[in-house]
Write an enzyme that holds these catalytic residues in place. Structure first.
Site, PDB file in Angstrom:
ATOM      1  N   GLU A  25     -10.970   0.073  -4.033  1.00 15.30           N
ATOM      2  CA  GLU A  25     -10.275  -0.766  -3.236  1.00 15.30           C
ATOM      3  C   GLU A  25     -11.567  -1.564  -2.454  1.00 15.30           C
ATOM      4  O   GLU A  25     -11.689  -2.035  -1.074  1.00 15.30           O
ATOM      5  CB  GLU A  25      -9.263  -0.693  -2.330  1.00 15.30           C
ATOM      6  CG  GLU A  25      -7.957   0.104  -2.897  1.00 15.30           C
ATOM      7  CD  GLU A  25      -6.596   0.289  -1.812  1.00 15.30           C
ATOM      8  OE1 GLU A  25      -6.485  -0.393  -1.156  1.00 15.30           O
ATOM      9  OE2 GLU A  25      -6.461   1.789  -2.392  1.00 15.30           O
ATOM     10  N   SER A 157      -3.467  -1.328  -2.126  1.00 21.02           N
ATOM     11  CA  SER A 157      -3.633  -2.854  -2.349  1.00 21.02           C
ATOM     12  C   SER A 157      -2.991  -3.655  -3.946  1.00 21.02           C
ATOM     13  O   SER A 157      -3.530  -4.093  -4.396  1.00 21.02           O
ATOM     14  CB  SER A 157      -5.105  -2.913  -2.141  1.00 21.02           C
ATOM     15  OG  SER A 157      -5.987  -2.442  -0.753  1.00 21.02           O
ATOM     16  N   TYR A 227      -4.441 -10.809  -0.413  1.00 19.61           N
ATOM     17  CA  TYR A 227      -5.866 -10.851   0.317  1.00 19.61           C
ATOM     18  C   TYR A 227      -6.622 -12.365  -0.210  1.00 19.61           C
ATOM     19  O   TYR A 227      -7.164 -12.800   0.390  1.00 19.61           O
ATOM     20  CB  TYR A 227      -6.935 -10.048  -0.599  1.00 19.61           C
ATOM     21  CG  TYR A 227      -6.134  -8.335   0.408  1.00 19.61           C
ATOM     22  CD1 TYR A 227      -6.001  -8.234   1.334  1.00 19.61           C
ATOM     23  CD2 TYR A 227      -5.584  -7.526  -1.103  1.00 19.61           C
ATOM     24  CE1 TYR A 227      -6.118  -6.815   1.490  1.00 19.61           C
ATOM     25  CE2 TYR A 227      -4.836  -5.882  -0.373  1.00 19.61           C
ATOM     26  CZ  TYR A 227      -5.359  -6.158   0.408  1.00 19.61           C
ATOM     27  OH  TYR A 227      -4.931  -4.787   0.722  1.00 19.61           O
ATOM     28  N   ARG A 265       0.899   2.658   8.410  1.00 23.16           N
ATOM     29  CA  ARG A 265       1.785   1.394   8.385  1.00 23.16           C
ATOM     30  C   ARG A 265       2.957   1.701   6.671  1.00 23.16           C
ATOM     31  O   ARG A 265       2.037   1.945   5.830  1.00 23.16           O
ATOM     32  CB  ARG A 265       1.216  -0.272   7.622  1.00 23.16           C
ATOM     33  CG  ARG A 265       1.711  -1.792   7.258  1.00 23.16           C
ATOM     34  CD  ARG A 265       1.051  -2.518   6.946  1.00 23.16           C
ATOM     35  NE  ARG A 265       1.309  -2.488   5.270  1.00 23.16           N
ATOM     36  CZ  ARG A 265      -0.107  -2.688   4.921  1.00 23.16           C
ATOM     37  NH1 ARG A 265      -1.147  -2.267   5.276  1.00 23.16           N
ATOM     38  NH2 ARG A 265       0.045  -2.059   3.438  1.00 23.16           N
ATOM     39  N   ASP A 267       5.500   0.457   4.126  1.00 22.47           N
ATOM     40  CA  ASP A 267       6.232  -0.326   2.922  1.00 22.47           C
ATOM     41  C   ASP A 267       6.670  -0.307   2.828  1.00 22.47           C
ATOM     42  O   ASP A 267       7.861   1.216   2.149  1.00 22.47           O
ATOM     43  CB  ASP A 267       5.396  -0.965   1.700  1.00 22.47           C
ATOM     44  CG  ASP A 267       3.994  -1.077   2.059  1.00 22.47           C
ATOM     45  OD1 ASP A 267       3.709  -1.351   3.553  1.00 22.47           O
ATOM     46  OD2 ASP A 267       2.941  -1.516   1.699  1.00 22.47           O
ATOM     47  N   GLU A 281       6.078   3.758   0.493  1.00 19.99           N
ATOM     48  CA  GLU A 281       4.507   4.190   0.524  1.00 19.99           C
ATOM     49  C   GLU A 281       4.143   4.564   2.373  1.00 19.99           C
ATOM     50  O   GLU A 281       4.707   3.664   3.122  1.00 19.99           O
ATOM     51  CB  GLU A 281       3.561   3.817  -0.517  1.00 19.99           C
ATOM     52  CG  GLU A 281       3.105   2.511   0.298  1.00 19.99           C
ATOM     53  CD  GLU A 281       2.076   2.143  -0.714  1.00 19.99           C
ATOM     54  OE1 GLU A 281       0.428   2.241  -0.342  1.00 19.99           O
ATOM     55  OE2 GLU A 281       3.308   1.478  -2.167  1.00 19.99           O
ATOM     56  N   ASN A 283       0.396   3.797   5.128  1.00 22.44           N
ATOM     57  CA  ASN A 283      -0.259   3.494   4.595  1.00 22.44           C
ATOM     58  C   ASN A 283      -1.495   4.119   5.852  1.00 22.44           C
ATOM     59  O   ASN A 283      -0.972   4.112   7.105  1.00 22.44           O
ATOM     60  CB  ASN A 283      -1.366   2.117   4.524  1.00 22.44           C
ATOM     61  CG  ASN A 283      -0.475   1.572   3.080  1.00 22.44           C
ATOM     62  OD1 ASN A 283      -0.777   1.500   1.895  1.00 22.44           O
ATOM     63  ND2 ASN A 283       0.709   0.811   3.042  1.00 22.44           N
ATOM     64  N   GLY A 287      -5.423  -2.031   5.942  1.00 22.60           N
ATOM     65  CA  GLY A 287      -5.320  -3.621   6.057  1.00 22.60           C
ATOM     66  C   GLY A 287      -6.680  -3.790   7.251  1.00 22.60           C
ATOM     67  O   GLY A 287      -5.427  -4.216   8.406  1.00 22.60           O
TER      68      GLY A 287
END
Length: 322
Positions: A25, A157, A227, A265, A267, A281, A283, A287
């Site tokens: 990443e 990612s 991205y 964060r 998801d 998951e 994070n 990002g």
């Protein structure tokens, strides 16, 4: 909760914005770190770039850095490794501590913890490289149904992730994921929209930010759509107030169970048939690029990007002083 009036940027000392690193990443981390660095400098923080791929971590101590903003993603930066080194060096850092970072980085471990406490997450199988015979791979859809999400559990990612829509897709999906991990996670694909929900703060005081619905081109929220492409839509307010509150409560439980702090964060997938949310998951070093979702959600509660960076930096601390 997000009062910045008492934060003196000059009092935060010499700050290392850690980004780059050696994980898969790295490209995303370079984008995140550049944004954070520019934001902090614009507010008067003595922030400097620090790439662990290019400099030894001992240089942080030798050069007098007093805080670290971790904008590293993936292995070596989000998995407790750097956090442990910073603990040893005695340099407070942003985000979760060693144990929470390590657990959250491993999607399989995360799911086991959540399931033990009754939190909803899609049915799954975790298999090592040695277990992945052709016969075993072809049988996975018999257990999980189709489509199946095939993931390297220690990457983020969307790296190495693919959706196997039929039996004939399984081997290719496995081969791709095995390029990044020696253990794979196979997950029932939940039919419905993808959601994400950020959290800021610690423990009982942690606050869930507004939920974002992700509408990616072709329904595939892959690396390109995350991205690079500007076609992906990020929608706030698409859920009913009741469902929004349900998702936020679920995410807060998930965050606290892992012992996360600072920010994170989650998801999720929202099952179309009954509007049930499923955790995918967590994070712990999200990002911070121009396409990233935590800054978008923070802006919804009056916390623009530079202010978010400053607030996160002010929360930096060590496990030993938590």
């Amino acid at each position: 909760m997000f009062d910045l009036s008492s934060i003196d940027p000059r009092a935060l000392g010499k700050v290392a914005v850690m980004f780059g690193g050696t994980s898969a990443e790295r490209p995303v981390s370079l984008m995140s770190g550049a944004g954070v660095l520019a934001a902090l400098q614009s507010l008067g923080v003595d922030a400097q770039a620090f790439d662990p791929a290019e400099r030894p971590l001992q240089a942080l101590k030798d050069e007098g850095f007093t805080r670290a903003f971790i904008a590293l993603h993936g292995r070596g930066g989000e998995d407790g490794t750097v956090q442990g080194a910073l603990e040893w060096l005695g340099i407070p850092y942003t985000g979760s501590g060693v144990a929470a970072s390590a657990m959250a980085m491993d999607k399989t471990t995360t799911k086991r913890i959540w399931l033990a406490e009754g939190l909803s997450t899609p049915p799954h199988l975790a298999l090592s490289r040695a277990e992945l015979t052709r016969e075993r791979i072809r049988a996975i859809p018999d257990t999980l149904g189709l489509p199946v999400m095939v993931k390297p559990p220690h990457e983020g990612s969307s790296i190495g992730i693919s959706k196997a829509k039929g039996y004939s897709d399984m081997q290719g999906a496995v081969d791709l994921a095995l390029q990044y991990d020696d253990e794979l996670l196979f997950e029932t694909c939940i039919d419905g929209p993808e959601l994400t929900c950020a959290v800021l703060g610690d423990g009982p005081a942690a606050q869930a930010l507004p939920v974002v619905e992700i509408r990616a081109v072709g329904g595939e929220y892959n690396f390109e759509n995350k991205y690079i492409s500007d076609a992906t839509e990020y929608v706030f307010g698409s859920l009913t107030a009741t469902l929004e509150a349900e998702v936020q409560a679920l995410v807060l439980k998930a965050y606290r169970l892992l012992g996360c702090r600072g920010w994170g964060r989650a998801d999720l997938m929202l099952r179309r048939s009954d509007q049930k949310p499923f955790l995918l998951e967590m994070n712990t070093s999200p990002g911070m690029t121009s396409h990233s979702l935590v800054p978008k959600a923070a802006a919804q509660v009056g916390l623009p990007y530079p202010s978010l960076c400053l607030w996160l930096l002010a929360q930096a601390r060590l496990d030993s002083r938590a």
